[in-house]
Structures are given as C-alpha cells and as structure tokens.
Motif scaffolding. Structure first.
Motif, PDB file in Angstrom:
ATOM      1  N   ASN A   1       7.192  10.617   5.181  1.00 40.81           N
ATOM      2  CA  ASN A   1       6.943   9.489   4.283  1.00 40.81           C
ATOM      3  C   ASN A   1       5.632   8.773   4.562  1.00 40.81           C
ATOM      4  O   ASN A   1       5.559   7.547   4.505  1.00 40.81           O
ATOM      5  CB  ASN A   1       8.092   8.471   4.330  1.00 40.81           C
ATOM      6  CG  ASN A   1       9.380   9.028   3.797  1.00 40.81           C
ATOM      7  OD1 ASN A   1       9.385  10.113   3.214  1.00 40.81           O
ATOM      8  ND2 ASN A   1      10.466   8.334   3.992  1.00 40.81           N
ATOM      9  N   LEU A   2       4.589   9.532   4.855  1.00 40.78           N
ATOM     10  CA  LEU A   2       3.267   8.906   4.983  1.00 40.78           C
ATOM     11  C   LEU A   2       2.805   8.476   3.600  1.00 40.78           C
ATOM     12  O   LEU A   2       3.225   9.053   2.596  1.00 40.78           O
ATOM     13  CB  LEU A   2       2.261   9.887   5.585  1.00 40.78           C
ATOM     14  CG  LEU A   2       2.489  10.260   7.047  1.00 40.78           C
ATOM     15  CD1 LEU A   2       1.382  11.191   7.525  1.00 40.78           C
ATOM     16  CD2 LEU A   2       2.541   9.025   7.943  1.00 40.78           C
ATOM     17  N   TYR A   3       1.920   7.462   3.562  1.00 35.78           N
ATOM     18  CA  TYR A   3       1.382   7.012   2.280  1.00 35.78           C
ATOM     19  C   TYR A   3       0.260   7.966   1.863  1.00 35.78           C
ATOM     20  O   TYR A   3      -0.773   8.021   2.525  1.00 35.78           O
ATOM     21  CB  TYR A   3       0.859   5.582   2.400  1.00 35.78           C
ATOM     22  CG  TYR A   3       1.848   4.626   3.048  1.00 35.78           C
ATOM     23  CD1 TYR A   3       3.184   4.594   2.641  1.00 35.78           C
ATOM     24  CD2 TYR A   3       1.465   3.773   4.075  1.00 35.78           C
ATOM     25  CE1 TYR A   3       4.094   3.743   3.228  1.00 35.78           C
ATOM     26  CE2 TYR A   3       2.371   2.907   4.669  1.00 35.78           C
ATOM     27  CZ  TYR A   3       3.682   2.890   4.252  1.00 35.78           C
ATOM     28  OH  TYR A   3       4.581   2.051   4.842  1.00 35.78           O
ATOM     29  N   PRO A   4       0.444   8.745   0.796  1.00 43.70           N
ATOM     30  CA  PRO A   4      -0.502   9.825   0.480  1.00 43.70           C
ATOM     31  C   PRO A   4      -1.879   9.323   0.048  1.00 43.70           C
ATOM     32  O   PRO A   4      -2.849  10.066   0.118  1.00 43.70           O
ATOM     33  CB  PRO A   4       0.177  10.577  -0.667  1.00 43.70           C
ATOM     34  CG  PRO A   4       1.133   9.607  -1.249  1.00 43.70           C
ATOM     35  CD  PRO A   4       1.570   8.702  -0.147  1.00 43.70           C
ATOM     36  N   HIS A   5      -1.947   8.056  -0.398  1.00 43.36           N
ATOM     37  CA  HIS A   5      -3.234   7.544  -0.898  1.00 43.36           C
ATOM     38  C   HIS A   5      -4.058   6.890   0.204  1.00 43.36           C
ATOM     39  O   HIS A   5      -5.104   6.322  -0.076  1.00 43.36           O
ATOM     40  CB  HIS A   5      -2.986   6.554  -2.037  1.00 43.36           C
ATOM     41  CG  HIS A   5      -2.143   5.375  -1.639  1.00 43.36           C
ATOM     42  ND1 HIS A   5      -0.871   5.514  -1.130  1.00 43.36           N
ATOM     43  CD2 HIS A   5      -2.393   4.052  -1.662  1.00 43.36           C
ATOM     44  CE1 HIS A   5      -0.373   4.317  -0.874  1.00 43.36           C
ATOM     45  NE2 HIS A   5      -1.276   3.415  -1.183  1.00 43.36           N
ATOM     46  N   MET A   6      -3.577   6.962   1.434  1.00 45.62           N
ATOM     47  CA  MET A   6      -4.308   6.338   2.536  1.00 45.62           C
ATOM     48  C   MET A   6      -4.615   7.385   3.602  1.00 45.62           C
ATOM     49  O   MET A   6      -3.846   8.322   3.803  1.00 45.62           O
ATOM     50  CB  MET A   6      -3.463   5.243   3.187  1.00 45.62           C
ATOM     51  CG  MET A   6      -3.169   4.068   2.300  1.00 45.62           C
ATOM     52  SD  MET A   6      -2.153   2.899   3.222  1.00 45.62           S
ATOM     53  CE  MET A   6      -1.930   1.643   1.971  1.00 45.62           C
TER      54      MET A   6
ATOM     55  N   ILE B   1      -1.953  -0.513   8.011  1.00 49.03           N
ATOM     56  CA  ILE B   1      -1.545  -1.392   6.913  1.00 49.03           C
ATOM     57  C   ILE B   1      -0.510  -2.431   7.373  1.00 49.03           C
ATOM     58  O   ILE B   1      -0.663  -3.629   7.124  1.00 49.03           O
ATOM     59  CB  ILE B   1      -1.072  -0.593   5.662  1.00 49.03           C
ATOM     60  CG1 ILE B   1      -0.622  -1.518   4.522  1.00 49.03           C
ATOM     61  CG2 ILE B   1       0.041   0.381   5.952  1.00 49.03           C
ATOM     62  CD1 ILE B   1      -1.722  -1.978   3.652  1.00 49.03           C
ATOM     63  N   ALA B   2       0.530  -1.982   8.079  1.00 49.50           N
ATOM     64  CA  ALA B   2       1.566  -2.939   8.489  1.00 49.50           C
ATOM     65  C   ALA B   2       1.059  -3.920   9.556  1.00 49.50           C
ATOM     66  O   ALA B   2       1.318  -5.119   9.448  1.00 49.50           O
ATOM     67  CB  ALA B   2       2.813  -2.196   8.969  1.00 49.50           C
TER      68      ALA B   2
ATOM     69  N   TYR C   1      -6.558  12.596   5.084  1.00 48.23           N
ATOM     70  CA  TYR C   1      -5.424  12.196   4.253  1.00 48.23           C
ATOM     71  C   TYR C   1      -4.209  13.036   4.640  1.00 48.23           C
ATOM     72  O   TYR C   1      -4.367  14.164   5.121  1.00 48.23           O
ATOM     73  CB  TYR C   1      -5.759  12.383   2.777  1.00 48.23           C
ATOM     74  CG  TYR C   1      -6.667  11.292   2.256  1.00 48.23           C
ATOM     75  CD1 TYR C   1      -6.135  10.119   1.731  1.00 48.23           C
ATOM     76  CD2 TYR C   1      -8.053  11.416   2.343  1.00 48.23           C
ATOM     77  CE1 TYR C   1      -6.958   9.102   1.280  1.00 48.23           C
ATOM     78  CE2 TYR C   1      -8.883  10.400   1.895  1.00 48.23           C
ATOM     79  CZ  TYR C   1      -8.327   9.240   1.364  1.00 48.23           C
ATOM     80  OH  TYR C   1      -9.146   8.238   0.927  1.00 48.23           O
TER      81      TYR C   1
ATOM     82  N   ALA D   1      -2.249  14.918   3.076  1.00 48.49           N
ATOM     83  CA  ALA D   1      -2.194  16.267   2.523  1.00 48.49           C
ATOM     84  C   ALA D   1      -3.109  17.236   3.269  1.00 48.49           C
ATOM     85  O   ALA D   1      -2.971  18.447   3.149  1.00 48.49           O
ATOM     86  CB  ALA D   1      -2.563  16.247   1.043  1.00 48.49           C
TER      87      ALA D   1
ATOM     88  N   ARG E   1       2.193   5.312  13.335  1.00 48.43           N
ATOM     89  CA  ARG E   1       2.364   4.186  12.417  1.00 48.43           C
ATOM     90  C   ARG E   1       3.419   3.215  12.949  1.00 48.43           C
ATOM     91  O   ARG E   1       3.257   2.003  12.872  1.00 48.43           O
ATOM     92  CB  ARG E   1       2.791   4.727  11.037  1.00 48.43           C
ATOM     93  CG  ARG E   1       3.084   3.663  10.018  1.00 48.43           C
ATOM     94  CD  ARG E   1       3.233   4.226   8.626  1.00 48.43           C
ATOM     95  NE  ARG E   1       4.428   5.064   8.473  1.00 48.43           N
ATOM     96  CZ  ARG E   1       4.783   5.667   7.342  1.00 48.43           C
ATOM     97  NH1 ARG E   1       4.031   5.533   6.264  1.00 48.43           N
ATOM     98  NH2 ARG E   1       5.867   6.397   7.264  1.00 48.43           N
TER      99      ARG E   1
END
Lengths: 222, 242
Positions: free
Chosen positions: B87-92, B100-101, B133, B135, B149
């Motif tokens: 569940n990584l944020y794909p746009h970051m 981020i957190a 990224y 991906a 994270r």
C-alpha cells in the motif's frame, strides 16, 4: 442575393462576437462554480455519511432525470413566483452550474472510489486526518481518473449553454436566432453559429484527448 | 504496551474474535500464526482501530483504543503498520512516501523530515532508491519502503500483517532481515506471519489462533517442538509438510 446576405452577415460579426463572449462568460462562470460544487458533492458522495450521500444522490438523479430546458425554465420563471427575482444571465449561470455540478459530482465520486481501499487504510494507519488523506493521498490519485472525463464534461457544458438562449440570454445561439430574422439564410447563419461553438470546444476536446493519453501513460508508469 | 481484555468482534453475524486476552510487553516480539480465516489479521488491525471492536477493552500505551474520546491520531502516530500488499502511495517517491506522515501528523519541518526519511531509507538498505517511485521498485524493496514509512513516525509499536506473503521467495529475506534488526533494536512488534524460521529466531512468544480464538501462547521453541493443542499440532503438520 446570397452575396448580399453574406455581406450583411460579415457586417453582423461584432454582434456574433458579443454573443461568443456571452457564451464564454455563462459557460466559464458555470464551469468554475460547477467544478467547485461538483468536487464537494463528489467527495460527499464517496464518503461514509449516509444521510448526506442520500441527499446528494437524490439531487444528482433529479438533475440528470429532467431536461435541462425545463430546469432553466423552473429557475427563471418559477423562482420569481416565490419572491426570488433573477436576471436572465444569473438564472442561466445558476441553471448551468447546477447541471455541471451534478455531472461533475458523479465523475469525482467515481474517481475517488476507484482508488484502492488499501491507500486509505495506509493513510489512516499513519495517522493522517480524513482531510489530509483526501488532500495528499486520495485526490492526487483520483485526478488521473477524473481529469479526462471532467474536461469532456466542459465541452458538453459549453454546448448545453445554448439552451439558455431560450430565456433571452444573448449568447451565440440567441444571436443566430435574431440574425436569421434579418438574414433569412438559415444555413449560413447557423453555420457561423456552429463554427463559433466549435472554436471554443475544439481546444477542449484536444485537451481531453491529451489528458486521456497522458493519464494512461502515467498510470502504466506507476 | 498492548493489552487485550475480553475483546470480541463480529462482522455482521460472524464472530471473528472471541474473548481475546493478551498482554504484549514493551520490547517484546510476538508472532501470530494460525490457519487462514482464524482472525490473525483482524486481531492486529484492531490495535490501531482499522477495525472496530464490539466488546471488551483494548489498551495501547495506556490509551483505550476503542473509546470514542480517545485521540486516534495520537495512537496511530505511535503505531507503525505494514500491510501484506505494501500500500505505498504510487504518486509519491520513496522519500515522499516516508515523509508525508511525519510532516503532516507530527508537524516536522520539511528539511528535517527529509533527513529523517533519507536516514531511514538508508537503514532499510534503500539509500540508492530514495527518488524512485513504487512502480520502479521490486516487491521486496517496496515492502522495505513501507517499513521505513512506519519507522519514520518513530513509533513505539510496529505491526506487520503478513509482510512477506505477497513477495517472491528470493525477496522474503531482505524484508525479514530488516525486521530482525528492528527486533534486536528493542522495538515492540506483533507480526502475523507464516515464516516459522523467523518466528523461531526472533519471537519471544508465539500466539496460535484458530476460529477467532487464541488457542495457545508459548515461547517459539515450545510451540514448534511440542504444541499443546491438537489444532496446533495439526496446523504445524500442515505447514511443515507443504
């Protein structure tokens, strides 16, 4: 005769340009307001609050299930009956905003719901608030799904704006109606009307296609 | 550190956690195992209220998790959670994912958060992939970013929900190595996993669950060599022979 009318039409061009600006103004204002309201409603529709979801859902169904012309008439002719006087321009912007918002609401809600639930879970687990999740995690990803149909919706909005000519807003279509009474060459007059709409819409169509391609590339990269 | 008292949970009519009682001490590593559908994942997802409970009490770091008045942001900030599917944020980028957190929840200034993020990514062996990224990363690398994270919040507890189940075999060890280091560093951990080698080596205790109940709690050596329950014996036989 034809060339006489053509010269008349060329002489009327400033009138058409005024109409063009009116169309741009009505659609532009509605586009901005409709996007803002549509996003807010879309977020609500994709959220967990059952009552708000129901209200927004009912409103969307109502707007989508009635002809736009009827909506314009209701706003323009019926609201004064309950004491709300509106100028044609204001009524047109309100009606078109309302229409745009209801469609954009569905596009936004669809985009948000297409983001995998694991994203929200991960964001929740790291302590981000509901607003922060939306702002930093969900919406940036949803925008890939939202943007191409959103711009496509803007094209429809510009075209639908022709309906407001029915309540006397002097937009391109109305200019066409008025002109054809002086220059009885329907094909010529409304040909010009069509060209003017196309001039506004064609860049938007291209933008939508471009975004569609770009978003596909981005999502395969990610 | 984590305390379950008569915790019960239902999904509709389905009773998925039945009278769970469990204490996890600070610095302890607890491995949760059991057949699929036994409630292991649900158990650890209740700890940071990804799932609500319907009965009983769950206390984390002297805060009652399922009390409406509890500040969940505060509890969740203290608990790192690693998912099976990353569940990584794909746009970051990797760095964006881990910072981020800390920036938005802990309100750490950007420069400081990025330094913390870089250091943590280096710690999990991804110093070279900071700007990548998700991906562009392998499964094992993605899961290490996910662990980083969690760590960037400087949590008191790390929870792992089958962290290696979605990985190709050759990538499992790089993730387990990071988890071993964490355990040695004294992190309080609860790990849902089928990696029995890892459990033997790192866990202080093994919790064996079946059908929503805790059947056995024992040190790993005792559980693996001499399970007390029939269900435990059957489970070990089935995973060891596969």
């Amino acid at each position: 005769m034809w060339s006489f009318y053509f010269n008349e039409l060329v002489n009327s061009l400033p009138f058409f340009i005024k109409g063009l600006w009116m169309t741009v103004a009505v659609s532009g204002l509605s586009l901005i307001a409709g996007t803002i309201i549509g996003f807010i409603c879309g977020v609500i529709r994709a959220s967990g609050n059952k009552l708000l979801k129901f209200i927004v859902g009912a409103w969307v169904d109502l707007i989508r299930g009635t002809p736009f012309l009827v909506q314009v008439f209701i706003i323009f002719f019926i609201l004064p009956g309950i004491g709300i006087e509106l100028e044609a321009f204001a009524a047109a912007v309100i009606a078109l905003t309302n229409l745009a918002a209801s469609f954009i609401c569905e596009i936004v809600a669809g985009g948000i719901l297409a983001v995998p639930s694991g994203q929200r879970e991960a964001a929740t687990a790291s302590g981000l608030s509901a607003y922060q999740q939306l702002r930093y995690i969900i919406l940036p990803q949803a925008m890939r799904t939202i943007l191409p149909p959103l711009v496509g919706q803007y094209v429809l909005l510009v075209k639908d704006s022709s309906v407001v000519s029915a309540i006397g807003v002097v937009d391109i279509t109305r200019v066409g109606w008025l002109t054809v009474q002086r220059i009885p060459e329907g094909l010529m007059v409304f040909g010009l009307v069509g060209i003017l709409y196309f001039i506004i819409c064609y860049p938007l169509i291209n933008l939508s296609n471009f975004l569609e391609r770009r978003m596909t590339v981005v999502s395969t990269r990610l | 550190m984590i305390s379950f008292k008569n915790v019960n949970k239902w999904f509709g009519d389905l009773h998925v956690l039945k009278d769970i009682n469990l204490e996890v001490a600070q610095g302890e590593v607890v491995v949760v195992c059991g057949p699929s559908g036994s409630g292991k994942s649900t158990l650890i997802r209740c700890i940071n209220r990804l799932e609500p409970i319907q009965k009983g009490e769950l206390v984390v770091d002297s805060m009652n998790v399922h009390d409406k008045k509890t500040n969940m942001t505060k509890i969740r900030a203290e608990i790192g959670f690693v998912f099976q599917s990353f569940n990584l944020y794909p746009h970051m980028t990797a760095l964006g994912n881990v910072t981020i957190a800390p920036m938005k929840v802990r309100k750490i200034p950007k420069e400081e958060a990025e330094k913390l993020g870089r250091d943590t990514l280096i710690r999990v062996g991804l110093g070279e992939r900071i700007q990548s990224y998700p991906a562009q990363l392998s499964g094992g690398q993605q899961q290490r970013v996910a662990i980083a994270r969690g760590l960037c919040m400087r949590p008191k507890i790390m929870l792992f929900d089958e962290p290696t189940s979605a990985l190709d075999p050759e990538m499992i060890n790089e993730v387990l190595d990071v988890m071993r280091d964490l355990a040695k560093g004294g992190m309080t951990m609860m790990v849902v996993t089928h990696e029995m080698g890892f459990a033997r080596e790192v866990a202080n205790r093994v919790v064996f669950m079946d059908d929503g109940q805790i059947i056995e709690v024992a040190p790993p050596n005792d559980f693996f060599t001499n399970p007390q329950s029939d269900r435990g014996k059957y489970f070990l036989k089935s995973i060891l022979t596969h």
